[in-house]
Scaffold this active site. Structure first.
Site, PDB file in Angstrom:
ATOM      1  N   ASP A  91       0.865  -1.175   0.000  1.00 49.20           N
ATOM      2  CA  ASP A  91       0.000   0.000   0.000  1.00 49.20           C
ATOM      3  C   ASP A  91       0.903   1.227   0.000  1.00 49.20           C
ATOM      4  OD1 ASP A  91      -1.731   2.093   0.460  1.00 49.20           O
ATOM      5  OD2 ASP A  91      -2.813   1.117   2.089  1.00 49.20           O
ATOM      6  N   ASN A 118       4.027   3.213 -11.932  1.00 52.67           N
ATOM      7  CA  ASN A 118       2.760   3.350 -12.659  1.00 52.67           C
ATOM      8  C   ASN A 118       1.553   3.471 -11.741  1.00 52.67           C
ATOM      9  OD1 ASN A 118       0.750   2.659 -14.957  1.00 52.67           O
ATOM     10  ND2 ASN A 118       0.507   0.938 -13.546  1.00 52.67           N
ATOM     11  N   HIS A 119       1.717   3.245 -10.438  1.00 50.50           N
ATOM     12  CA  HIS A 119       0.570   3.157  -9.528  1.00 50.50           C
ATOM     13  C   HIS A 119      -0.069   4.521  -9.268  1.00 50.50           C
ATOM     14  CE1 HIS A 119       4.174   3.954  -7.102  1.00 50.50           C
ATOM     15  NE2 HIS A 119       3.367   4.632  -6.295  1.00 50.50           N
ATOM     16  N   ILE A 120      -1.368   4.516  -8.975  1.00 49.86           N
ATOM     17  CA  ILE A 120      -2.095   5.720  -8.558  1.00 49.86           C
ATOM     18  C   ILE A 120      -3.094   5.336  -7.474  1.00 49.86           C
ATOM     19  CG2 ILE A 120      -1.889   6.989 -10.739  1.00 49.86           C
ATOM     20  CD1 ILE A 120      -4.752   6.088 -11.403  1.00 49.86           C
ATOM     21  N   SER A 169       0.563  11.669 -17.145  1.00 53.54           N
ATOM     22  CA  SER A 169      -0.717  11.890 -17.812  1.00 53.54           C
ATOM     23  C   SER A 169      -0.737  13.245 -18.496  1.00 53.54           C
ATOM     24  CB  SER A 169      -1.847  11.826 -16.765  1.00 53.54           C
ATOM     25  OG  SER A 169      -3.058  12.349 -17.259  1.00 53.54           O
ATOM     26  N   TYR A 182      -5.637  14.932  -8.435  1.00 47.12           N
ATOM     27  CA  TYR A 182      -4.901  14.047  -9.345  1.00 47.12           C
ATOM     28  C   TYR A 182      -3.980  14.854 -10.249  1.00 47.12           C
ATOM     29  CZ  TYR A 182      -4.107  10.719 -13.173  1.00 47.12           C
ATOM     30  OH  TYR A 182      -3.528   9.917 -14.137  1.00 47.12           O
ATOM     31  N   THR A 185      -0.845  15.998  -8.541  1.00 47.73           N
ATOM     32  CA  THR A 185       0.175  14.961  -8.367  1.00 47.73           C
ATOM     33  C   THR A 185       0.948  14.716  -9.657  1.00 47.73           C
ATOM     34  OG1 THR A 185      -1.322  13.095  -8.895  1.00 47.73           O
ATOM     35  CG2 THR A 185      -1.228  13.831  -6.600  1.00 47.73           C
ATOM     36  N   LYS A 186       0.272  14.789 -10.793  1.00 44.77           N
ATOM     37  CA  LYS A 186       0.941  14.533 -12.063  1.00 44.77           C
ATOM     38  C   LYS A 186       1.838  15.705 -12.471  1.00 44.77           C
ATOM     39  CE  LYS A 186      -0.571  10.394 -12.831  1.00 44.77           C
ATOM     40  NZ  LYS A 186       0.373   9.250 -12.799  1.00 44.77           N
ATOM     41  N   ILE A 217      -6.983   6.320 -21.584  1.00 44.03           N
ATOM     42  CA  ILE A 217      -6.744   4.905 -21.878  1.00 44.03           C
ATOM     43  C   ILE A 217      -7.954   4.096 -21.412  1.00 44.03           C
ATOM     44  CG2 ILE A 217      -5.155   2.981 -21.573  1.00 44.03           C
ATOM     45  CD1 ILE A 217      -3.951   5.463 -22.952  1.00 44.03           C
TER      46      ILE A 217
END
Length: 288
Positions: A91, A118-120, A169, A182, A185-186, A217
């Site tokens: 986690d 790659n996790h989000i 992204s 989100y 964060t990117k 995607i």
């Protein structure tokens, strides 16, 4: 006589053609036996990357939160031809787990050649209502855990002349409604790892950094979020996105824009911000 406007349109046309026809080409044999860590690998793009790496005969460590699902993905990787496939449930909101995953991968594989982050974390697709705690949580999962894992992995990647692959992204390049935490964060990921790439180059490091900017995607999670929100969603296949990410890392390229039109959208955002705002406002269904 060529006017400035015509010259600009010609330049855009050249960029479009160059980007569109630059298909990823890489030596798949170079990944045979490669030691790879893939995060967020229980579903979506991460799962598809695990399967591609398996077909190339790599040694893989996969991680995500759900142990049962990871176990099934690892089994399939072995069936597809992976030299080795093991998993560890973790986690990334737990500050001790990111480094623990890297330690596990190094112990299992004897080092790492590729670290694919790659996790989000889960995040609602809705207007921000002042939930600072959730934003803080998302920064830990989507950003700080990436830093922790990258820092922990750098020594072994230095030894192997390896690669850090960061899955980002379009929302890390251009803002949008309904995804403020989100998006933050990117943007943070792009800024940090863009700077890190320069610093590693200045230190003549053996480690390459690839930042992969993706559009919409067709993962189950993404499609569920935009359902009933976008007027004409045009998603792209997760398997193809995964293969492009793998090729970018293998070729040690700095950037990937997938699909190729994402690069054009980023150029338009910088050159014509008013046009971008018009496009974004008209992208969504009224009163979603």
């Amino acid at each position: 006589m060529i006017t400035f406007t015509k010259l600009m349109l010609l330049s855009i046309g050249v960029i479009v053609i160059a980007v569109k026809w630059r298909a990823p080409t890489f030596n798949a044999e170079s990944l045979k036996g490669a030691r790879i860590l893939v995060t967020g690998a229980s579903t979506g793009i991460g799962e598809q990357m695990a399967y591609h790496y398996a077909r190339f005969g790599a040694q893989i460590v996969i991680t995500a939160r759900r142990e049962g699902v990871l176990q099934e993905v690892a089994k399939k990787c072995l069936l597809l031809g992976a030299e080795k496939a093991v998993y560890i449930a973790a986690d990334m909101s737990n500050v001790s787990d990111p480094e623990g995953v890297v330690n596990f991968a190094v112990d299992q594989l004897g080092g790492l050649d590729y670290v694919v982050l790659n996790h989000i974390g889960p995040s609602p697709y809705s207007m921000w209502e002042g939930d600072v705690e959730h934003t803080r949580y998302l920064m830990q999962v989507n950003f700080f855990s990436y830093l922790q894992m990258a820092w922990k992995a750098l020594p072994t990647l230095e030894q192997s002349k390896g690669s850090l692959v960061i899955v980002s992204s379009l929302l890390g390049k251009s803002t949008s409604p309904f995804a403020a935490p989100y998006t933050a964060t990117k943007f943070a990921l792009n800024g940090f790892f863009g700077s890190l790439e320069y610093e590693l180059a200045m230190k003549q490091s053996n480690v390459s950094v690839s930042i992969c900017t993706l559009g919409l995607i067709d993962t189950e999670q993404a499609m569920e979020k935009v359902r009933g929100m976008l007027k004409k969603p045009i998603p792209y296949p997760a398997s193809e996105a995964a293969l492009n990410i793998i090729a970018t890392g293998a070729m040690r390229q700095s950037e990937l824009y997938y699909p190729w039109t994402i690069r054009i959208l980023c150029i338009v955002k910088d050159w014509c911000p008013s046009l971008t705002k018009y496009f974004v406002h008209n992208l969504y269904i009224d009163n979603p």
